[in-house]
Design an enzyme around this catalytic site. Sequence first.
Site, PDB file in Angstrom:
ATOM      1  N   ILE A 155       8.206 -32.753 -25.998  1.00 21.15           N
ATOM      2  CA  ILE A 155       8.512 -34.139 -26.796  1.00 21.15           C
ATOM      3  C   ILE A 155       9.307 -33.860 -28.131  1.00 21.15           C
ATOM      4  CG2 ILE A 155       7.424 -36.279 -27.945  1.00 21.15           C
ATOM      5  CD1 ILE A 155       6.958 -35.722 -24.782  1.00 21.15           C
ATOM      6  N   TYR A 156       8.844 -32.827 -28.762  1.00 24.04           N
ATOM      7  CA  TYR A 156       9.535 -32.441 -29.771  1.00 24.04           C
ATOM      8  C   TYR A 156      11.052 -31.906 -29.683  1.00 24.04           C
ATOM      9  CZ  TYR A 156      10.606 -29.063 -33.829  1.00 24.04           C
ATOM     10  OH  TYR A 156      11.203 -28.553 -34.918  1.00 24.04           O
ATOM     11  N   ASN A 157      11.208 -31.475 -28.509  1.00 30.08           N
ATOM     12  CA  ASN A 157      12.672 -31.133 -27.896  1.00 30.08           C
ATOM     13  C   ASN A 157      13.302 -32.272 -27.411  1.00 30.08           C
ATOM     14  OD1 ASN A 157      12.083 -28.289 -28.283  1.00 30.08           O
ATOM     15  ND2 ASN A 157      11.646 -27.696 -26.178  1.00 30.08           N
ATOM     16  N   LYS A 160      14.696 -33.236 -30.759  1.00 29.86           N
ATOM     17  CA  LYS A 160      15.598 -32.323 -31.517  1.00 29.86           C
ATOM     18  C   LYS A 160      16.883 -31.902 -30.650  1.00 29.86           C
ATOM     19  CE  LYS A 160      13.959 -30.509 -35.223  1.00 29.86           C
ATOM     20  NZ  LYS A 160      14.232 -31.009 -36.646  1.00 29.86           N
TER      21      LYS A 160
END
Length: 252
Positions: A155-157, A160
């Site tokens: 999810i972070y990726n 980002k």
Amino acid sequence: MGKFTDQCVIITGAAGGIGQALSERFAREGASLVLADLNDEGVGKLAVALEHDYAIPVVTSVGDLSTPDGAKQAVEVATSTFGRLDVLVNNAGGGVIRPTLMHTEETLQATIDRNLWSALRCTLAALPVMLAAGYGRMVFIGADSVRNGLEDHAIYNAAKGGVHALVGGLSREFGMKGVTFNVVAPPAVRSPEFERYMREQPELTNRFVSQIPMGRPAELSEVAAAVEFLAGSEAGFINGQVLGVNGGSTLA
Ligand SMILES: NC(=O)c1ccc[n+]([C@@H]2O[C@H](COP(=O)([O-])OP(=O)(O)OC[C@H]3O[C@@H](n4cnc5c(N)ncnc54)[C@H](O)[C@@H]3O)[C@@H](O)[C@H]2O)c1
């Protein structure tokens, strides 16, 4: 004379670990600084310390940078105080790192807001000022995990990865206008946030670090040095790039 004397630099997420290191680096080089963050006390204390230690002007902008108003306020503070805006460092962010199916509505939203919306909103607010001046440097803090798909980072990726893609598109669209857009993409960085993860989830954090051939996280100063370089006028022909400051964990 420092490298950024007479230049105005906005650092978003300035109260955090990397943000403080970036702020100090630009202060050392004589920049007029706008420290933007949600954390009023954090940027307030940092501003006082930097003005004292480096004899440079520092102002703060406190607000949610993932909203149009918060982002516009940071840019207005820059232009009304210093009459210009040369560098925007889109550093605000931070991961909610967990297995994908353990995310809640709240953590999903927070991950995208902090990392993607704040970068996008600040970019939209700063662009007209830089385009009108015919000069600008935008440097974004991305993530090496976008390239190696680190566990628990999906999810972070997603957020980002959106930042990395945004930079590519902007560099093409505004290539003739004197404004450049680049990403510095670190793996784990030895920040207070990293130290917290190390204390709370040592096994997982060590697994992240074990992906780095140099066997250690990046130092704050190593990330700041790369940002400083891309933010300088001499980096003018570097545009739309993702610079891995990653100890070789992913190759170009
Ligand atoms: N620490 C690492 O290991 C690491 C690795 C790769 C990338 N990064 C990225 O580097 C950047 C800085 O990370 P850090 O470790 O210093 O994190 P941090 O959590 O210490 O600092 C992030 C700062 O951003 C601010 N912020 C977040 N959302 C905001 C918003 N909507 N409006 C205003 N301020 C907001 C927070 O208040 C905080 O002060 C982040 O983008 C992070 O994703 C960090």
